[in-house]
Design a protein around this motif. Sequence first.
Motif, PDB file in Angstrom:
ATOM      1  N   VAL A 294      35.362 -87.689  -7.489  1.00  0.00           N
ATOM      2  CA  VAL A 294      36.023 -86.583  -7.915  1.00  0.00           C
ATOM      3  C   VAL A 294      35.827 -85.239  -6.878  1.00  0.00           C
ATOM      4  O   VAL A 294      34.782 -85.300  -6.580  1.00  0.00           O
ATOM      5  CB  VAL A 294      35.527 -86.109  -9.365  1.00  0.00           C
ATOM      6  CG1 VAL A 294      36.411 -84.810  -9.847  1.00  0.00           C
ATOM      7  CG2 VAL A 294      35.868 -87.013 -10.292  1.00  0.00           C
ATOM      8  N   HIS A 312      32.439 -80.323  -9.546  1.00  0.00           N
ATOM      9  CA  HIS A 312      33.446 -81.123  -9.051  1.00  0.00           C
ATOM     10  C   HIS A 312      34.741 -80.582 -10.008  1.00  0.00           C
ATOM     11  O   HIS A 312      34.479 -79.795 -10.858  1.00  0.00           O
ATOM     12  CB  HIS A 312      33.231 -82.515  -9.515  1.00  0.00           C
ATOM     13  CG  HIS A 312      31.969 -83.013  -8.361  1.00  0.00           C
ATOM     14  ND1 HIS A 312      32.170 -83.686  -7.356  1.00  0.00           N
ATOM     15  CD2 HIS A 312      30.807 -82.790  -8.912  1.00  0.00           C
ATOM     16  CE1 HIS A 312      30.918 -84.070  -6.979  1.00  0.00           C
ATOM     17  NE2 HIS A 312      29.970 -83.420  -7.627  1.00  0.00           N
ATOM     18  N   GLU A 313      36.081 -81.173  -9.487  1.00  0.00           N
ATOM     19  CA  GLU A 313      37.101 -80.762 -10.207  1.00  0.00           C
ATOM     20  C   GLU A 313      37.103 -81.259 -11.765  1.00  0.00           C
ATOM     21  O   GLU A 313      38.132 -80.547 -12.469  1.00  0.00           O
ATOM     22  CB  GLU A 313      38.433 -81.424  -9.530  1.00  0.00           C
ATOM     23  CG  GLU A 313      38.601 -80.644  -8.225  1.00  0.00           C
ATOM     24  CD  GLU A 313      39.713 -81.261  -7.509  1.00  0.00           C
ATOM     25  OE1 GLU A 313      40.595 -82.018  -7.809  1.00  0.00           O
ATOM     26  OE2 GLU A 313      40.058 -80.511  -6.287  1.00  0.00           O
ATOM     27  N   ASN A 314      36.462 -82.150 -12.308  1.00  0.00           N
ATOM     28  CA  ASN A 314      36.472 -82.570 -13.559  1.00  0.00           C
ATOM     29  C   ASN A 314      35.371 -81.580 -14.501  1.00  0.00           C
ATOM     30  O   ASN A 314      35.276 -81.981 -15.498  1.00  0.00           O
ATOM     31  CB  ASN A 314      36.147 -84.189 -13.742  1.00  0.00           C
ATOM     32  CG  ASN A 314      34.946 -84.542 -13.032  1.00  0.00           C
ATOM     33  OD1 ASN A 314      34.055 -83.577 -12.661  1.00  0.00           O
ATOM     34  ND2 ASN A 314      34.633 -85.713 -13.265  1.00  0.00           N
ATOM     35  N   GLY A 315      34.861 -80.834 -13.737  1.00  0.00           N
ATOM     36  CA  GLY A 315      33.725 -79.897 -14.639  1.00  0.00           C
ATOM     37  C   GLY A 315      32.398 -80.479 -14.544  1.00  0.00           C
ATOM     38  O   GLY A 315      31.460 -80.007 -15.327  1.00  0.00           O
ATOM     39  N   CYS A 316      32.157 -81.551 -13.791  1.00  0.00           N
ATOM     40  CA  CYS A 316      30.871 -82.081 -13.891  1.00  0.00           C
ATOM     41  C   CYS A 316      30.080 -81.336 -12.814  1.00  0.00           C
ATOM     42  O   CYS A 316      30.510 -80.871 -11.652  1.00  0.00           O
ATOM     43  CB  CYS A 316      31.339 -83.490 -13.349  1.00  0.00           C
ATOM     44  SG  CYS A 316      29.557 -84.507 -13.242  1.00  0.00           S
ATOM     45  N   ASP A 348      27.404 -84.015 -18.149  1.00  0.00           N
ATOM     46  CA  ASP A 348      28.973 -84.548 -18.579  1.00  0.00           C
ATOM     47  C   ASP A 348      30.252 -83.670 -18.057  1.00  0.00           C
ATOM     48  O   ASP A 348      29.991 -82.574 -17.756  1.00  0.00           O
ATOM     49  CB  ASP A 348      28.990 -84.406 -20.283  1.00  0.00           C
ATOM     50  CG  ASP A 348      27.912 -85.208 -20.638  1.00  0.00           C
ATOM     51  OD1 ASP A 348      27.447 -86.258 -20.071  1.00  0.00           O
ATOM     52  OD2 ASP A 348      27.410 -85.025 -21.895  1.00  0.00           O
ATOM     53  N   ALA A 349      31.280 -84.303 -17.899  1.00  0.00           N
ATOM     54  CA  ALA A 349      32.405 -83.775 -17.377  1.00  0.00           C
ATOM     55  C   ALA A 349      33.425 -83.180 -18.486  1.00  0.00           C
ATOM     56  O   ALA A 349      33.089 -83.419 -19.912  1.00  0.00           O
ATOM     57  CB  ALA A 349      33.434 -84.648 -16.534  1.00  0.00           C
ATOM     58  N   ARG A 351      37.173 -82.327 -20.197  1.00  0.00           N
ATOM     59  CA  ARG A 351      38.551 -82.833 -20.279  1.00  0.00           C
ATOM     60  C   ARG A 351      39.473 -81.745 -19.797  1.00  0.00           C
ATOM     61  O   ARG A 351      39.664 -80.687 -20.341  1.00  0.00           O
ATOM     62  CB  ARG A 351      39.088 -83.019 -22.011  1.00  0.00           C
ATOM     63  CG  ARG A 351      40.254 -83.838 -22.057  1.00  0.00           C
ATOM     64  CD  ARG A 351      40.298 -84.692 -23.504  1.00  0.00           C
ATOM     65  NE  ARG A 351      41.861 -84.735 -23.833  1.00  0.00           N
ATOM     66  CZ  ARG A 351      42.400 -83.713 -24.478  1.00  0.00           C
ATOM     67  NH1 ARG A 351      41.902 -82.822 -25.010  1.00  0.00           N
ATOM     68  NH2 ARG A 351      43.752 -83.927 -24.846  1.00  0.00           N
ATOM     69  N   VAL A 352      40.095 -82.122 -18.582  1.00  0.00           N
ATOM     70  CA  VAL A 352      40.764 -81.162 -17.886  1.00  0.00           C
ATOM     71  C   VAL A 352      42.260 -81.658 -17.997  1.00  0.00           C
ATOM     72  O   VAL A 352      42.846 -82.555 -17.991  1.00  0.00           O
ATOM     73  CB  VAL A 352      40.529 -81.650 -16.395  1.00  0.00           C
ATOM     74  CG1 VAL A 352      41.578 -80.562 -15.554  1.00  0.00           C
ATOM     75  CG2 VAL A 352      39.298 -81.337 -15.952  1.00  0.00           C
ATOM     76  N   THR A 353      42.920 -80.298 -18.493  1.00  0.00           N
ATOM     77  CA  THR A 353      44.361 -80.269 -18.940  1.00  0.00           C
ATOM     78  C   THR A 353      45.110 -79.416 -18.120  1.00  0.00           C
ATOM     79  O   THR A 353      44.507 -78.894 -17.199  1.00  0.00           O
ATOM     80  CB  THR A 353      44.515 -80.108 -20.314  1.00  0.00           C
ATOM     81  OG1 THR A 353      44.274 -78.656 -20.766  1.00  0.00           O
ATOM     82  CG2 THR A 353      43.977 -80.819 -21.326  1.00  0.00           C
ATOM     83  N   ARG A 357      40.650 -76.054 -17.054  1.00  0.00           N
ATOM     84  CA  ARG A 357      39.953 -76.426 -15.900  1.00  0.00           C
ATOM     85  C   ARG A 357      39.012 -75.830 -15.593  1.00  0.00           C
ATOM     86  O   ARG A 357      38.729 -74.447 -15.922  1.00  0.00           O
ATOM     87  CB  ARG A 357      41.200 -76.688 -14.557  1.00  0.00           C
ATOM     88  CG  ARG A 357      41.793 -75.200 -14.587  1.00  0.00           C
ATOM     89  CD  ARG A 357      42.836 -75.391 -13.784  1.00  0.00           C
ATOM     90  NE  ARG A 357      43.569 -76.668 -14.133  1.00  0.00           N
ATOM     91  CZ  ARG A 357      44.672 -77.367 -13.235  1.00  0.00           C
ATOM     92  NH1 ARG A 357      44.798 -76.921 -12.228  1.00  0.00           N
ATOM     93  NH2 ARG A 357      44.996 -78.363 -13.670  1.00  0.00           N
TER      94      ARG A 357
END
Length: 1221
Positions: A294, A312-316, A348-349, A351-353, A357
């Motif tokens: 990611v 990272h782009e998934n919030g991790c 933990d990441a 949930r990206v919608t 984000r």
Amino acid sequence: MIPYTVNIKLAARTLTGTLNLQNKTAVDWGWQGLIAQGCHSSILIIDPKTAQTIQVLERHKANVVKVKWSRENYYHNLSSPYCLRLASGDASGKIIVWDVVSGTAHCEIQEHSKPIGDLEWLWNQDASRDLLLAVHPPNYIVLWNGDTGTKLWKKSYAENILSFSFDPFDPSNMALLTSEGIVFITDFSYSKPPGSAGKKVYIASPHASPAHTKPAPATAPAPTGAKKALNKVKVLITNEKPTAEAVTLNDCLQLSYLPSKRNHMLLLYPREILILDLELSQTVGVVAIERSGVPFIQVIPCAQRDALYCLHENGCITLRVSNCTAIGSCNPEQSVQELVYDLRSQCDAIRVTKTVRPYRMVICPVNENKAALMVSDGRAMLWELRRNAYNYSGLSPLYSPVSFCGAPLGPNQKKIQDLSLNSMIGQTLIAGETLPTSSHQQEVQLKFLLTGLLSGLPLPPFAIRMCPPLTTKNINHYQPLLAVGTSNGSVLVYNLTSGLLHKELSVHSCEVRGIEWVSLTSFLSFATSAPNNMGLVRNELQHVDLPTGRCFAFRGERGNDEPPIEMIKVSHLKQYLVVVFRDKPLELWDIRTGTLLREMAKNFPTVTALEWSPSHNLKSLKKKQMAAREAIARQTVSDAEQSSVESSVISLLQDAESKSETSQAISAREHFVFTDTDGQVYHITVEGNTVKDGARIPPDGSMGSIACIAWKGDTLVLGDVDGNLNFWDLKARLSRGIPTHRGWVKKIRFAPGKGNQKLLVMYTDGAEVWDTKEVQMVSSMRIGRNVNYRILDIDWCTSDKVVLASDDGCIRVLEMAMKSASYRMDEQDLTDPVWCPYLLLPRAALTLKAFLLLQPWSGTFTMDVTQVDYSEKDEIKGLIQEQLNSLSKLFGDESDLHFWTVASHYIQSFAQARQLTVSAAEGQAQSEGVQLSPQSHLDICHDVLCETSYFQKFQLDRVHLQEVKRSSYEHTKKCADQLLLLGQTDRAVQLLLETSADNPSYYCDSLKACLVTTITSSGPSQSTIKLVATNMIANGKLAEGVQLLCLIDKAADACRYLQTYGEWNRAAWLAKVRLNPAESSDVLKRWAEHLCSPQVNHKSKAILVLLSLGCFYKVGEMLHSMRHFDRAALFIEACLKYGVMESLCCGISLTHYAHKLIEAAFLEYARLLRTLGLREGAALWASRAGSAGEQLMEELFQGEGGIPEAILGEEVVELGLESKE
């Protein structure tokens, strides 16, 4: 459940929701321990320890794009106290400097009208702590005085500036990230703008470099192939502009200097992080993401250890710790080195919608072991780093540190507390260095733990309704609850005392249109689905009971395929409910039984507005019922002739019984009025299940179609679609129409409270408050004029405060004047107590600090009234420093922390050295004594303050890495120069001989190689070289001259020349790597004197330099002369405890001077404590300050026979408590 207290006065506050895209970069975690975050045009102040919003600042008209806390690297006293200062910049180019506690603006700054690019408080100088540097797009940097708002200087550059980064080790260096590359500025100063345009370097994108275009070998597995290719990547940093093919755009996301290592910089790209060594302008490390990984958004380098927090782009969030590993052979000489950052922990990441984000992460600057993630939906997730004593990964082990503040672990301590990053993991090892075998070192594994979560409101639109008002009857169990209906069908209930979410209930399947409370703990809400092709919808009307969360469909099976509900209205006694539909007659329900009383006939007029009358006959009904019951009671008594029982007692009993029945049995008569499309007013009476039609009043010609009605007491107000308000006085039978010229009147509501005739009116473009007694407007707000948001819904939350829902996703509780105002923090009702000394009055904060510092010398240590025994009383000696260190962390006091970290380390190490020399005299080898154990050195982030041996090892290591990474002749030349200065002549000769024959410098380099190899220590050659070197220096070839001097071991002279020509940092570096301790100490002392000079004025740095040399007497003297009395007294105390004052007073024994200094310092500290009200503490220090101290003692206890010992604890505790309150 949230504990609550009845608070009749609610504080004004703002409930915030989702963030705007422009708020993405507006977040900062300050040394003060609080997080500031921009949300649309407001700024939230979050306390990360308790995860609650403690302040919302409102003054910006545009979206906030940057926020920055001021730094705390100055000495705090009554004249420069602990205060919460925040700078914020918005999209219209305005900068506001806030006093956060009172919620007011210190000053406002405006230069251009474009969004502020970057903000930073200048922290690396002692002159002023009010200097604020800002980037005003497109290409200006401006230095402001953040206290007065005056402009000090302004400088423009050739390209658009995106952001900047300061060199943490040298205040005159900064780098600007521009749209085309990087501009390095080396002459930054707060007194005048930079003279030059800076050195411009262009970055060829890493993907354009040939290493990437080569296909990975087919045999190797994919990931390692990618990794090998990345290891070879050389970033091309060039002074020429790259061709259009080579780099299409500079996709560098971020640039920042590494605070853990001097002259290193980090560049962030979506798929890799590059670590550059600025001396070579060369990549020395790459952190790359595998093909399936990611991408990065942001990276924050740590200062305490060489580690990176990456988002990272998934919030991790991942933590990568540097690991200087030698790859290949075991022999460190031949191995290829690589700067590697190992992944040590990740959280933990999310949930990206589309709408959710991750935006930014911030880390705690004091401890560097906590991170906060800001999500676009308004959530703030607070993560904390914890450690386990096991290591499962295949990576090389990570060890815990062996000492804290220089003090090694005691025999009874299992491990150092997880106070901060540097007490969780040990120092980075230098390649080839073996790990000291120590029983205390444990392998550790780090993990992230979610310790707090703060969530905002969902996306607008909202429907809001405040619960019924506070009365004398419900005062014991009243909670100020606000119900918020949202677009996804859920209803959020907020407690407005604390501003926290009380309950979130998923009630409907579509957007909530309206809410009406039917008691203090239950409400009705309705929602309508999207219409079908016939224009019919599904109506949902739900009854919700808050304590149980039970919710049922109030209209039973009805509701499918019918015209949409327009509004619901509950009568004043909460007995009846009117449901109004768009193209269908209204329904009348009994709320208590849930039965339909009447569905009006088809020919019933269309309702445009409706309101229940506040008048009813409940009182008269109750009186009648009472009278009837009393009569029955009397009769019963006389019949049975029970004369012994007094009738009054029975009537009382009956009375009580009847009271409990009245609420169910009596159906009082209530009325409502409504208007039809022609403006005719109808009056209808409801009693039990009978509905009677009453009088009709013909329409008023001056009014358009009536949109809403409000009725309170004898006043009835009508509002129409053209913006006219009509006030009816029913008692005097007068009506008065007033045109407001504001368009459609959407809603009108009377304020609660007897006799309170204020009226809140909502229009499409804002709202107004009217006084219906005087028939005049009290206050008004209009979009575009004084606010930049549209109002979606309104209500009163108390008799003098309104609550507004707006389209920027916020809900605001405002005073009746409707001015968006920040609230004072100390007026708030917080659910959890907040620890933040910055919120106290200046004097209280300093008293609290002195109280927490003082106690170890009063025998016991207490943190609060419970008089906790401090667990390690007998280890007070080691505690002094831990305490000072921990306290500066607790207060987030940057200057205290830097001072005590270095001071406690060197006091410890000099004390150790002294013990070893003493024992050496008894027959041990002295050489071992002076050489300190390798396990206790300051990490390299302290740069020249580190131990010499460690510093030299690190520099050699670094040159070795540079040598491996060099890719051009320029790099090779720089490496050879460094090796010569470090005394590595053999390796330097090898590099010089590598020069190719067609290079113009070929001859020069060959001769230089010959010179280096043939230098002997014979007198004539030495004097010749020295002469040549001095001539070179005189003719402006400083670097070459210094090299020659180093070749003939005249590095001390070289340092002197460097200092003469103003190269102070270079001289300090050279002294550390080449000179013996005595010579090196002379050079550094000269540097300290230079730092103290008025034109440099950086005494705080000078003190740290002197500490590293062990000039403790001089440090004590300087602290005292700078009026840092508490620091001076506590420092001298620590030196005396460890016995390092006597031996090392710059060669003087503890003479008359030192005694004078000690007495003076203790006396001033005693005086300081007296001004803070800590009398017993003052007495303690005064008693140690000689004759002057005796005089102070007399002043302290004038007219008293003496003072009991016990007072100290209690007196101080009271002070501490008061200040906390």
